[in-house]
Write a protein that holds these residues in place. Sequence first.
Motif, short mmCIF file in Angstrom:
data_model
loop_
_atom_site.label_atom_id
_atom_site.label_comp_id
_atom_site.label_asym_id
_atom_site.label_seq_id
_atom_site.Cartn_x
_atom_site.Cartn_y
_atom_site.Cartn_z
N LEU A 420 0.89 -1.11 -0.01
CA LEU A 420 0.10 0.07 0.04
C LEU A 420 0.75 1.26 -0.14
CD1 LEU A 420 -2.83 -1.03 2.38
CD2 LEU A 420 -2.79 -1.08 0.08
N ASP A 421 2.18 1.17 0.02
CA ASP A 421 2.92 2.36 -0.17
C ASP A 421 2.54 3.46 0.91
OD1 ASP A 421 3.97 0.83 -1.81
OD2 ASP A 421 3.34 2.00 -3.72
N ARG A 422 2.61 3.36 2.19
CA ARG A 422 2.15 4.27 2.96
C ARG A 422 3.35 4.93 3.90
NH1 ARG A 422 -3.05 1.15 5.76
NH2 ARG A 422 -4.55 1.62 4.00
N VAL A 423 4.31 4.10 4.08
CA VAL A 423 5.35 4.78 4.87
C VAL A 423 6.16 6.31 4.22
CG1 VAL A 423 7.75 4.21 5.78
CG2 VAL A 423 6.04 2.41 5.73
N ARG A 424 6.47 7.08 4.92
CA ARG A 424 6.90 8.34 4.47
C ARG A 424 8.45 8.40 5.34
NH1 ARG A 424 4.30 7.09 1.20
NH2 ARG A 424 2.66 8.17 0.14
N ALA A 425 8.63 7.82 6.49
CA ALA A 425 9.87 8.18 7.01
C ALA A 425 9.94 6.97 8.05
CB ALA A 425 9.83 9.46 8.06
N PHE A 426 11.18 6.24 8.17
CA PHE A 426 11.35 5.27 8.97
C PHE A 426 12.89 5.23 9.44
CE2 PHE A 426 13.07 3.65 4.91
CZ PHE A 426 14.17 2.77 5.31
N LYS A 427 13.27 4.39 10.47
CA LYS A 427 14.63 4.47 10.82
C LYS A 427 14.88 2.73 11.34
CE LYS A 427 13.89 7.03 14.35
NZ LYS A 427 14.27 7.57 15.71
N LEU A 428 16.12 2.66 10.98
CA LEU A 428 16.61 1.26 11.57
C LEU A 428 17.38 1.28 12.58
CD1 LEU A 428 17.81 -0.55 8.01
CD2 LEU A 428 15.68 -0.92 9.58
N GLU A 429 17.01 0.73 13.76
CA GLU A 429 17.88 1.21 15.24
C GLU A 429 18.44 0.08 16.00
OE1 GLU A 429 14.99 4.76 16.77
OE2 GLU A 429 14.29 2.62 17.06
N VAL A 430 19.27 0.13 16.79
CA VAL A 430 20.09 -0.86 17.49
C VAL A 430 20.01 -0.28 18.92
CG1 VAL A 430 21.30 -2.06 15.60
CG2 VAL A 430 22.31 -0.12 16.86
N ARG A 442 18.52 6.06 8.23
CA ARG A 442 17.40 6.76 8.05
C ARG A 442 16.90 6.78 6.78
NH1 ARG A 442 16.43 10.01 12.78
NH2 ARG A 442 18.18 9.99 14.02
N GLY A 443 15.60 6.66 6.33
CA GLY A 443 15.03 6.65 5.02
C GLY A 443 13.41 7.26 5.07
N SER A 444 13.15 7.32 3.88
CA SER A 444 12.00 8.00 3.68
C SER A 444 10.71 6.79 3.12
CB SER A 444 11.88 9.19 2.62
OG SER A 444 12.47 8.71 1.42
N THR A 445 10.68 6.81 1.83
CA THR A 445 9.94 6.02 1.49
C THR A 445 10.22 4.44 1.20
OG1 THR A 445 9.97 6.24 -0.80
CG2 THR A 445 8.05 7.58 0.02
N ILE A 446 9.41 3.40 1.38
CA ILE A 446 9.99 2.27 1.28
C ILE A 446 9.09 1.47 -0.02
CG2 ILE A 446 9.69 -0.37 2.15
CD1 ILE A 446 9.90 0.66 4.86
N GLY A 448 6.34 -0.71 -2.64
CA GLY A 448 5.98 -2.06 -2.95
C GLY A 448 7.18 -2.64 -3.44
N PRO A 449 7.80 -2.27 -4.43
CA PRO A 449 9.14 -2.81 -4.95
C PRO A 449 10.01 -3.27 -4.05
CG PRO A 449 8.10 -1.17 -6.34
CD PRO A 449 7.60 -1.31 -5.13
N GLY A 450 10.15 -2.39 -3.01
CA GLY A 450 11.18 -2.71 -1.86
C GLY A 450 12.39 -1.80 -2.26
N ILE A 451 13.04 -1.92 -1.08
CA ILE A 451 14.52 -0.99 -1.28
C ILE A 451 15.51 -2.06 -0.64
CG2 ILE A 451 13.46 1.23 -1.33
CD1 ILE A 451 13.98 1.09 1.90
N ASP A 452 16.68 -1.50 -1.02
CA ASP A 452 17.94 -2.38 -0.54
C ASP A 452 19.07 -1.25 -0.04
OD1 ASP A 452 20.56 -3.82 -0.42
OD2 ASP A 452 19.60 -5.16 -1.98
#
Length: 487
Positions: A420-430, A442-446, A448-452
């Motif tokens: 559904l392509d809803r994410v506008r900001a995210f973080k990977l945390e430890v 830190r990123g913005s959109t993810i 449907g096709p995905g990100i690497d």
Amino acid sequence: MIRHFWLLSVSVVAFSAFACELRAAEPAVAAEPTPVLREWEQLKYGLFIHFGMSTFVVDEYGRKPAKSTDYAPTDLDVNQWAETAKQAGMKYMVLTVKHCYGHALWPSTHSDFTVATSGNKTDVVKQFVEACRTHDLKPGFYYLLGWDSWHMPKMTPEQYEKFVHDQVTELLTQYGPITVLWFDIPWDMGRDMRGALARLYAHCKSLQPDCLVMLNQGFVDGSFVEKRIPSYFGKNLTETPEAIWPKDLNNGERVVPPPAGHNPRIAFEGKTYYIPNEVCDSIGQRRWFWGEDDDVRPARQMFELHSQSVGRGSNFLLNAWPDKTGQIPPETVKRLLEIRQLIDHPERVRDSLLVGRPATASNVYHGEIAKWGPDRAIDMDITLDAGTRWATDEEVKTAWLEVDLGGPKTFNRATLSEFLDRVRAFKLEVPDGRGGWKAVHRGSTIGGPGIDVTFDPVTADRIRLAITDSTGGPTIWDFAIYPADGE
């Protein structure tokens, strides 16, 4: 009046003769593997080509108005499709010769809605078969049975059945040996669906005995003969399901076989038949046909689908769509070649550190953890099945998913994809060592096709995907992290 009566009489006699021929049909599905079935099983990997009127109208189901001249590829190159398939390591191709609009990619004499009356009069079927033979690929035809929006509303089920037989006759007598006829929406053939399918099977075998018949069952794993309620142009005609039978091949549309693998010995009505399986899926996130707003899925996802199909005893038919020029777009070709690199060199594929690890989340859709829990995002089941994703409630705008790695692990790469392509900001945390969390990416959109994504190597015993902004409840298909080189 006399002339009209004579024409009507001739039509009735002709259709009666056709009906008698059909009643005499007897299916003969193989009980043991034949040389033809064994040869098909060895093909393993093929290219599905969805191309036709839907490419230009951008509607896969025949709902928008369309004229034959709307179909007008500007730089058609069927040979490019075959070259791409060969370079991608594929052994066969299947082309949508007729889909929901009913528009034929060959100049059929039984319809006025074909390439012969279109904006590009090339006999695509002829060029397709020639390109397959040039590049040593086995040719197959996809032919839509039900939901034909051009012909079915104008015909009775009996008339439409004869029309189908007439077009199949053209396909199997004008283009040489065909490896497979791939029939879609087979349950939409009228009240006598079971009889119609038996007659169609016998008709195909009378024209080309070695042409394998596939009847699409839909979103199932191919381990059984499914039943559907007979319908005609989408309208149910009975309340009693009938078997989608007879056929030589089973399929799973976007569904892989069970982990134990496909068992081709399938019991049906007191007998056991040998029915190999094929999994089909699309390289596009949203469509089978090309669309400007669609994207190609990550190579790793497609590699996993290939592995879970071929590795479990099924063929894998991967769809890639030509665009309005009539060619497969460069970015799609590039992705197909990337997939081949992974297939040829599986040692390059690193296992995700998250598979099988305990996962928790801040929110789960309706509290249904078994169906939508966080473990569904880290299981590396990448089929586009609604049950293999972490989902959150609709009103949620921020959420997190945390995974216990079972001890310190060093990693520097992550892949993510969402529905559904809803994410506008995210973080990977430890963990930051002080009871809190620190971001490693830190990123913005993810999308449907995905990100690497890659980042500096980090060692941690837990990782958290923190979604900090979303237009609605986030829902994640896949979340994976990979060990740094040398780990």
